[in-house]
Structure formats: structure tokens, C-alpha cells
Design a protein around this motif. Sequence first.
Motif, PDB file in Angstrom:
ATOM      1  N   HIS A  89      -6.218  -0.567   8.935  1.00  0.00           N
ATOM      2  CA  HIS A  89      -5.927  -0.603   7.503  1.00  0.00           C
ATOM      3  C   HIS A  89      -4.810  -1.602   7.158  1.00  0.00           C
ATOM      4  N   MET A 113      -3.276   7.629  -7.885  1.00  0.00           N
ATOM      5  CA  MET A 113      -4.487   7.180  -7.174  1.00  0.00           C
ATOM      6  C   MET A 113      -5.647   8.135  -7.455  1.00  0.00           C
ATOM      7  N   LEU A 165      -2.637  -4.663  -1.134  1.00  0.00           N
ATOM      8  CA  LEU A 165      -3.289  -3.972  -0.021  1.00  0.00           C
ATOM      9  C   LEU A 165      -3.497  -2.516  -0.404  1.00  0.00           C
ATOM     10  N   SER A 166      -4.722  -2.075  -0.293  1.00  0.00           N
ATOM     11  CA  SER A 166      -5.101  -0.684  -0.527  1.00  0.00           C
ATOM     12  C   SER A 166      -4.657  -0.209  -1.909  1.00  0.00           C
ATOM     13  N   MET A 167      -3.667   0.684  -2.018  1.00  0.00           N
ATOM     14  CA  MET A 167      -3.199   1.075  -3.357  1.00  0.00           C
ATOM     15  C   MET A 167      -2.732  -0.167  -4.129  1.00  0.00           C
ATOM     16  N   MET A 224      -0.821  10.411   8.659  1.00  0.00           N
ATOM     17  CA  MET A 224      -1.399   9.126   8.249  1.00  0.00           C
ATOM     18  C   MET A 224      -1.215   8.035   9.287  1.00  0.00           C
ATOM     19  N   GLY A 247       0.827  -1.208   0.000  1.00  0.00           N
ATOM     20  CA  GLY A 247       0.000   0.000   0.000  1.00  0.00           C
ATOM     21  C   GLY A 247       0.859   1.253   0.000  1.00  0.00           C
ATOM     22  N   PHE A 248       0.187   2.391   0.067  1.00  0.00           N
ATOM     23  CA  PHE A 248       0.814   3.717  -0.005  1.00  0.00           C
ATOM     24  C   PHE A 248       1.084   4.241   1.384  1.00  0.00           C
ATOM     25  N   ARG A 268     -10.622  -1.139  -2.323  1.00  0.00           N
ATOM     26  CA  ARG A 268     -11.957  -0.876  -2.866  1.00  0.00           C
ATOM     27  C   ARG A 268     -11.860  -0.789  -4.382  1.00  0.00           C
ATOM     28  N   ARG A 282      -6.334  14.611  -2.346  1.00  0.00           N
ATOM     29  CA  ARG A 282      -5.066  14.205  -2.985  1.00  0.00           C
ATOM     30  C   ARG A 282      -4.288  15.445  -3.404  1.00  0.00           C
ATOM     31  N   LEU A 335      -9.535   4.244   6.741  1.00  0.00           N
ATOM     32  CA  LEU A 335      -9.290   4.833   5.419  1.00  0.00           C
ATOM     33  C   LEU A 335     -10.271   4.318   4.365  1.00  0.00           C
ATOM     34  N   TYR A 378      -5.588  -1.584  -5.852  1.00  0.00           N
ATOM     35  CA  TYR A 378      -5.944  -0.884  -7.101  1.00  0.00           C
ATOM     36  C   TYR A 378      -5.040  -1.408  -8.231  1.00  0.00           C
TER      37      TYR A 378
HETATM   38  C1  MLT Z   1      -3.116   3.070   0.774  1.00  0.00           C
HETATM   39  O1  MLT Z   1      -3.129   2.678   1.936  1.00  0.00           O
HETATM   40  O2  MLT Z   1      -2.546   2.459  -0.130  1.00  0.00           O
HETATM   41  C2  MLT Z   1      -3.804   4.366   0.465  1.00  0.00           C
HETATM   42  O3  MLT Z   1      -4.083   5.048   1.640  1.00  0.00           O
HETATM   43  C3  MLT Z   1      -5.019   4.168  -0.327  1.00  0.00           C
HETATM   44  C4  MLT Z   1      -5.706   5.436  -0.685  1.00  0.00           C
HETATM   45  O4  MLT Z   1      -5.288   6.511  -0.227  1.00  0.00           O
HETATM   46  O5  MLT Z   1      -6.680   5.375  -1.462  1.00  0.00           O
END
Ligand code: MLT
Length: 276
Positions: A241, A188, A91-93, A149, A25-26, A118, A130, A215, A96
Motif C-alpha cells: 500500500h 472516509m 496516496l489512499s485517503m 494496520m 494516507g491514513f 480508488r 469504520r 487494502l 480521496y
Molecule cells: C489509507 O491508507 O489512507 C486508508 O487505509 C484508506 C482507507 O482506509 O480507505
Amino acid sequence: MNNSDNFQMSYTDTCGPLVTLLIHGFPLSSQMWTPQCDQLYSLSRILAPDLPGHGLSDPLPGPYTMKILAERCKDLLDSLKITEPIILGGLSMGGYVALEFYRRYPERVAGLILTATRANSDTAEGKKGRDANIQRVTQQGTEPLVDDMLPRLFAPENYENDEELVAYVHEMMLMASPEGVISALQGMRDRPDYRPTLEDIDVPTLVIHGAEDKLISVAEAEAMAAAIPNAQFHVIPNAGHLPNLEQAELFNELLADFFMIFTDEFDEEDEFEDEE
Ligand code: MLT
């Protein structure tokens, strides 16, 4: 790994049977998958790259669209000559990126693990957030963003009681370069809506979410899982998260059970080959 444009991608590789590629993730790194590499390596070969500008990987010129990140993950597989379908997790990003990867290269994917993620794209308000963060990192570097964060990544109880884990994640986030963080925020912000892809996913899929994720809501993950034809959905208690770190044992049990689907398939193939 060194591509034609000299991009050096750092990655962890546990070796072993059945390949799983886990995307962080990010603004984290492959280090976030340490409990999975350490405990699951006998069940699957786990590959965990550092996305550009994160962990030990070089930055690339941004923005890091999900397409570019998915291509870099495919390049890693190609460079390792892994052509058979893999289990792909994010995970998360990273989720995606996994959805983008699936959309582009479905033939390379045997199973999906979508954690704390998501399918929907950013709302107008999310995009504004962002942009504000891009401006902040441009002016002040990554530290203020990382500090804001950090507490939001954990279930409150874990943030208060697990100092070692919190420090580990904090340090990992500080490794990301400002260019990497800005480029990932841009990517993102502009990512597509993956909801139309979900009904086409025809591989076994494991969706995992922390009950206390601040998040991304449990409802978003549940809606995503409901739209995927062959998905299991699990909510991990006492996790925010980062369920793979906050509740590593429970998380690993879910992955170990999921891997069984594929090892059974491999065993059947072996038996078939033996009979020939
Ligand atoms: C992540 O945890 O990768 C990011 O917070 C995801 C997001 O900001 O959409």
C-alpha cells in the motif's frame, strides 16, 4: 500555516519550480513523502501538508469530510500565494482528498497523481468496519488499530526484511491523535463516490498501485485509471500500500517522467515569451 480559526497546519516545502502538493494516507503524515522531497526537489517544489490531527498538525473538530480536507489544502496554497495550477498527488485517503479537490477546484490542478487509491465509496461492510474502528479508538486509543494496520500496509517481503522502514511508518502512525484518527475514519466512511467525476478529469493523470496492496485492489485502481480520459496506469512490483516508500526509486522515476510533461510545457511558454 495559521487560518482564521487558528488551525495550525504543519507542512514540508522543498521550494523550487513547478509546484506539486502531495497528500498523505491514513493515519500517516507528510513524512511519508520524504524520499520524494529528498530526490525530486530539483524537478518540482514539493509541498506536503500534515492533515488535521496527523503528524504535527493540530486536530480540528471532526468529522474530517473530504471537503474539509480539500479546503484545508487549498487554504495552504492560498496562504503561500500559489495561484497557478499545480500537480496534485495523494496516496489512499490522500487520493480521496485529491479527487475531492479536483471536483471543487479543477482550475487549480494541472496534473493528478493518484497512488494506492480508488474512486468508489465504502461498501456497507466497509462502513461497518469504520464504525468498529471508531469505537475501538474511542475506547482504547490508536495503538491497537495502528498495530493491526501496520503489517497490512506492506508487501510481505518488505514487512519481513525492511525493519527500518516498518519502524519509521509505525512511529509516523503513532503521531496521529485519537481525535484525528476518529475524524478521518468518519470522513472516509461518509465520502462520496468519485466515479462520476472521473470522466471529467481533463488533466494528465498518473495512477500508481502496488502489486501487493492488501487494502485497495489493483482492479479498483485499474478501473479508476480506465475511466480517466488521459491517465497512465502503472503497477509497481514488490510493493504493497506504500509504493512510494517500498519502491521509492521506481516510484520517483515515474514521477520524474510525469513532471517532464509539465516542464516541457513551461519551457515552451518561456520560448514563446522570449519571442515576444
Ligand atoms: C489509507 O491508507 O489512507 C486508508 O487505509 C484508506 C482507507 O482506509 O480507505
